[in-house]
Every structure is written in structure tokens, then in C-alpha cells.
Design a protein around this motif. Sequence first.
Motif, PDB file in Angstrom:
ATOM      1  N   LYS A 187     -75.836  27.820 -33.140  1.00  0.00           N
ATOM      2  CA  LYS A 187     -77.183  28.132 -34.379  1.00  0.00           C
ATOM      3  C   LYS A 187     -76.595  27.378 -35.958  1.00  0.00           C
ATOM      4  O   LYS A 187     -75.937  28.575 -35.893  1.00  0.00           O
ATOM      5  N   GLN A 188     -77.479  26.702 -36.290  1.00  0.00           N
ATOM      6  CA  GLN A 188     -76.805  26.561 -37.297  1.00  0.00           C
ATOM      7  C   GLN A 188     -78.459  27.386 -38.691  1.00  0.00           C
ATOM      8  O   GLN A 188     -79.514  27.027 -37.864  1.00  0.00           O
ATOM      9  N   VAL A 189     -77.954  27.852 -39.822  1.00  0.00           N
ATOM     10  CA  VAL A 189     -78.897  28.998 -40.326  1.00  0.00           C
ATOM     11  C   VAL A 189     -77.987  28.582 -41.846  1.00  0.00           C
ATOM     12  O   VAL A 189     -77.314  27.905 -41.863  1.00  0.00           O
ATOM     13  N   LYS A 190     -79.660  29.105 -42.409  1.00  0.00           N
ATOM     14  CA  LYS A 190     -79.400  28.553 -44.337  1.00  0.00           C
ATOM     15  C   LYS A 190     -79.165  29.605 -45.054  1.00  0.00           C
ATOM     16  O   LYS A 190     -79.215  30.913 -44.152  1.00  0.00           O
ATOM     17  N   LYS A 191     -78.181  29.211 -46.326  1.00  0.00           N
ATOM     18  CA  LYS A 191     -78.259  31.044 -46.212  1.00  0.00           C
ATOM     19  C   LYS A 191     -79.330  31.866 -47.392  1.00  0.00           C
ATOM     20  O   LYS A 191     -80.901  31.305 -47.315  1.00  0.00           O
ATOM     21  N   GLY A 192     -79.208  32.845 -46.649  1.00  0.00           N
ATOM     22  CA  GLY A 192     -80.241  33.876 -46.796  1.00  0.00           C
ATOM     23  C   GLY A 192     -81.007  34.390 -45.490  1.00  0.00           C
ATOM     24  O   GLY A 192     -81.963  35.191 -45.836  1.00  0.00           O
ATOM     25  N   GLU A 193     -81.215  33.589 -44.626  1.00  0.00           N
ATOM     26  CA  GLU A 193     -81.335  33.738 -42.807  1.00  0.00           C
ATOM     27  C   GLU A 193     -81.586  34.475 -42.120  1.00  0.00           C
ATOM     28  O   GLU A 193     -80.116  35.294 -42.638  1.00  0.00           O
ATOM     29  N   THR A 194     -81.565  35.823 -41.620  1.00  0.00           N
ATOM     30  CA  THR A 194     -81.408  36.848 -41.048  1.00  0.00           C
ATOM     31  C   THR A 194     -80.494  35.946 -40.190  1.00  0.00           C
ATOM     32  O   THR A 194     -81.001  36.116 -39.492  1.00  0.00           O
ATOM     33  N   LEU A 195     -79.393  37.474 -40.285  1.00  0.00           N
ATOM     34  CA  LEU A 195     -78.606  36.864 -38.610  1.00  0.00           C
ATOM     35  C   LEU A 195     -78.626  38.308 -37.577  1.00  0.00           C
ATOM     36  O   LEU A 195     -78.185  38.075 -36.280  1.00  0.00           O
ATOM     37  N   CYS A 196     -78.614  39.428 -38.311  1.00  0.00           N
ATOM     38  CA  CYS A 196     -78.750  40.731 -37.471  1.00  0.00           C
ATOM     39  C   CYS A 196     -79.548  41.337 -37.779  1.00  0.00           C
ATOM     40  O   CYS A 196     -79.939  41.203 -39.071  1.00  0.00           O
ATOM     41  N   LEU A 197     -79.292  42.760 -37.395  1.00  0.00           N
ATOM     42  CA  LEU A 197     -80.126  44.131 -37.372  1.00  0.00           C
ATOM     43  C   LEU A 197     -79.003  45.364 -38.115  1.00  0.00           C
ATOM     44  O   LEU A 197     -78.532  44.873 -36.433  1.00  0.00           O
ATOM     45  N   ILE A 198     -78.811  46.034 -38.006  1.00  0.00           N
ATOM     46  CA  ILE A 198     -78.068  46.938 -38.265  1.00  0.00           C
ATOM     47  C   ILE A 198     -78.867  48.356 -39.232  1.00  0.00           C
ATOM     48  O   ILE A 198     -79.589  48.820 -40.001  1.00  0.00           O
ATOM     49  N   GLU A 199     -79.443  49.188 -37.771  1.00  0.00           N
ATOM     50  CA  GLU A 199     -79.684  50.173 -38.085  1.00  0.00           C
ATOM     51  C   GLU A 199     -78.983  51.140 -38.388  1.00  0.00           C
ATOM     52  O   GLU A 199     -78.082  52.183 -37.801  1.00  0.00           O
ATOM     53  N   ALA A 200     -79.525  51.909 -39.893  1.00  0.00           N
ATOM     54  CA  ALA A 200     -78.527  53.225 -40.276  1.00  0.00           C
ATOM     55  C   ALA A 200     -80.047  54.875 -40.291  1.00  0.00           C
ATOM     56  O   ALA A 200     -80.784  54.091 -41.800  1.00  0.00           O
ATOM     57  N   MET A 201     -79.644  55.644 -40.382  1.00  0.00           N
ATOM     58  CA  MET A 201     -81.019  57.027 -40.179  1.00  0.00           C
ATOM     59  C   MET A 201     -82.417  55.864 -40.399  1.00  0.00           C
ATOM     60  O   MET A 201     -82.824  56.347 -41.357  1.00  0.00           O
ATOM     61  N   LYS A 202     -83.206  55.819 -39.867  1.00  0.00           N
ATOM     62  CA  LYS A 202     -84.121  55.819 -38.595  1.00  0.00           C
ATOM     63  C   LYS A 202     -84.341  54.087 -39.838  1.00  0.00           C
ATOM     64  O   LYS A 202     -85.850  53.682 -39.923  1.00  0.00           O
ATOM     65  N   MET A 203     -83.329  53.548 -40.779  1.00  0.00           N
ATOM     66  CA  MET A 203     -83.789  52.025 -41.256  1.00  0.00           C
ATOM     67  C   MET A 203     -83.075  50.701 -40.980  1.00  0.00           C
ATOM     68  O   MET A 203     -82.291  51.028 -40.132  1.00  0.00           O
ATOM     69  N   MET A 204     -84.157  49.927 -40.572  1.00  0.00           N
ATOM     70  CA  MET A 204     -83.042  48.267 -40.833  1.00  0.00           C
ATOM     71  C   MET A 204     -82.827  48.237 -41.760  1.00  0.00           C
ATOM     72  O   MET A 204     -83.932  47.008 -42.501  1.00  0.00           O
ATOM     73  N   SER A 205     -82.049  47.534 -41.857  1.00  0.00           N
ATOM     74  CA  SER A 205     -81.487  46.449 -42.860  1.00  0.00           C
ATOM     75  C   SER A 205     -80.987  45.166 -42.072  1.00  0.00           C
ATOM     76  O   SER A 205     -80.463  45.221 -40.847  1.00  0.00           O
ATOM     77  N   GLU A 206     -82.002  43.991 -42.780  1.00  0.00           N
ATOM     78  CA  GLU A 206     -81.095  42.987 -42.340  1.00  0.00           C
ATOM     79  C   GLU A 206     -79.787  41.860 -43.303  1.00  0.00           C
ATOM     80  O   GLU A 206     -79.278  42.751 -43.709  1.00  0.00           O
ATOM     81  N   ILE A 207     -79.286  41.408 -42.637  1.00  0.00           N
ATOM     82  CA  ILE A 207     -77.941  41.122 -42.842  1.00  0.00           C
ATOM     83  C   ILE A 207     -78.161  39.567 -42.936  1.00  0.00           C
ATOM     84  O   ILE A 207     -78.019  38.808 -41.936  1.00  0.00           O
ATOM     85  N   PRO A 208     -77.981  38.979 -44.179  1.00  0.00           N
ATOM     86  CA  PRO A 208     -77.777  37.655 -44.847  1.00  0.00           C
ATOM     87  C   PRO A 208     -77.348  37.012 -44.328  1.00  0.00           C
ATOM     88  O   PRO A 208     -76.228  37.660 -44.279  1.00  0.00           O
ATOM     89  N   ALA A 209     -77.353  35.839 -43.686  1.00  0.00           N
ATOM     90  CA  ALA A 209     -75.894  34.416 -43.970  1.00  0.00           C
ATOM     91  C   ALA A 209     -75.551  34.227 -44.950  1.00  0.00           C
ATOM     92  O   ALA A 209     -76.349  34.168 -45.982  1.00  0.00           O
ATOM     93  N   PRO A 210     -74.432  34.327 -45.640  1.00  0.00           N
ATOM     94  CA  PRO A 210     -74.032  33.917 -46.803  1.00  0.00           C
ATOM     95  C   PRO A 210     -73.900  32.312 -47.564  1.00  0.00           C
ATOM     96  O   PRO A 210     -73.532  32.845 -48.784  1.00  0.00           O
ATOM     97  N   ALA A 211     -74.010  32.080 -46.596  1.00  0.00           N
ATOM     98  CA  ALA A 211     -74.094  30.265 -46.995  1.00  0.00           C
ATOM     99  C   ALA A 211     -74.646  29.623 -46.097  1.00  0.00           C
ATOM    100  O   ALA A 211     -74.891  30.004 -44.598  1.00  0.00           O
ATOM    101  N   ASP A 212     -75.187  28.555 -46.067  1.00  0.00           N
ATOM    102  CA  ASP A 212     -75.857  27.420 -44.984  1.00  0.00           C
ATOM    103  C   ASP A 212     -74.743  27.498 -43.423  1.00  0.00           C
ATOM    104  O   ASP A 212     -73.096  27.117 -43.903  1.00  0.00           O
ATOM    105  N   CYS A 213     -74.241  27.457 -42.666  1.00  0.00           N
ATOM    106  CA  CYS A 213     -73.405  28.011 -42.228  1.00  0.00           C
ATOM    107  C   CYS A 213     -74.060  27.335 -40.361  1.00  0.00           C
ATOM    108  O   CYS A 213     -75.291  28.344 -40.095  1.00  0.00           O
TER     109      CYS A 213
END
Length: 149
Positions: free
Chosen positions: A98-124
Motif C-alpha cells: 500500500k502507498q501512503v502519504k506523509k502523516g497518514e496513520t500506519l498503525c496504532l499503539i495502545e499504552a495505558m488505555k490511550m491509543m497513539s496513531e503512528i504516522p508515515a514519516p514520508a510518502d512511502c
Amino acid sequence: MELEELYALMERFARSGLTDLEWEREGEKIALRCAPAPVVVSAPAAAPAAQAAPAQAEAAAPAAPAAQEQGETVNAPLVGTFYAAPAPGEEAFAAPGKQVKKGETLCLIEAMKMMSEIPAPADCVVEEVLARDGEAVGFGEPLLRIRRV
């Protein structure tokens, strides 16, 4: 605590991504601590070979393309549980190819009941998902392998 039990506890601690663990049972107390893994920015494999002897440099030359094929990794910025999709049964944010744009969400990490979106560092393009859905990841652990476009 038997030595085998201690080794099993140490192994599970190492795989958990935790940095501190205190265990107390029947008067025995064990404290395990480790520093989080540093974020490693990989350099091309040929760079160290420049200082090596000529015979070693020739041997290292074929390794350079393999290092380039590995691509860049997106590493976990925190310890938590890795999720490839927004919810169970839904389509993954970033599947291989899949091709994604910079800033698009790649995945989530849940820590202490908080969801953190992990963004694409660049178009990739996502080359490979390295982490397993629903499993714990440690700080700095590679989550995805990407190729910038």
C-alpha cells in the motif's frame, strides 16, 4: 525460586518490552531493570568497509545491496500493544504494497488505555509489517518496513 523459574521470568521480562519488574514470592524478592532500546538509525553497510583492508572491502561490497533492500523501518515511539487496524475485523491501515502519504496513520499503539496513531514519516510504500497485531512492542522496535517514493 529455582534457577529454571528465574530464567523463564527473565526471558518473559525481556520479551515484554517492560523496563522495570519487581517480583516477590514467599520471602524472595527479585527486581529486574533494563534501559529501553535506543532508536537506531541504520547507516549503509558499506560505510564501515571503507576503513577495512582491501580484501575485507571486496567481501563487504556484495552486502550493500542487501542493506538497501531492507528499506527504512518505522519504529515504535513507545511501549504498548501494536494494532494494524482501527478495530478487530476491519481493514489494516497499511498492508504490504500500500502507498501512503506523509502523516497518514500506519498503525496504532495502545499504552495505558490511550491509543497513539503512528504516522508515515514520508510518502512511502509499505514493504512489510514486522509487528504482530495485538502483541506487545517495545520502545524502538521496528513495526513496519517502508520504501520512500
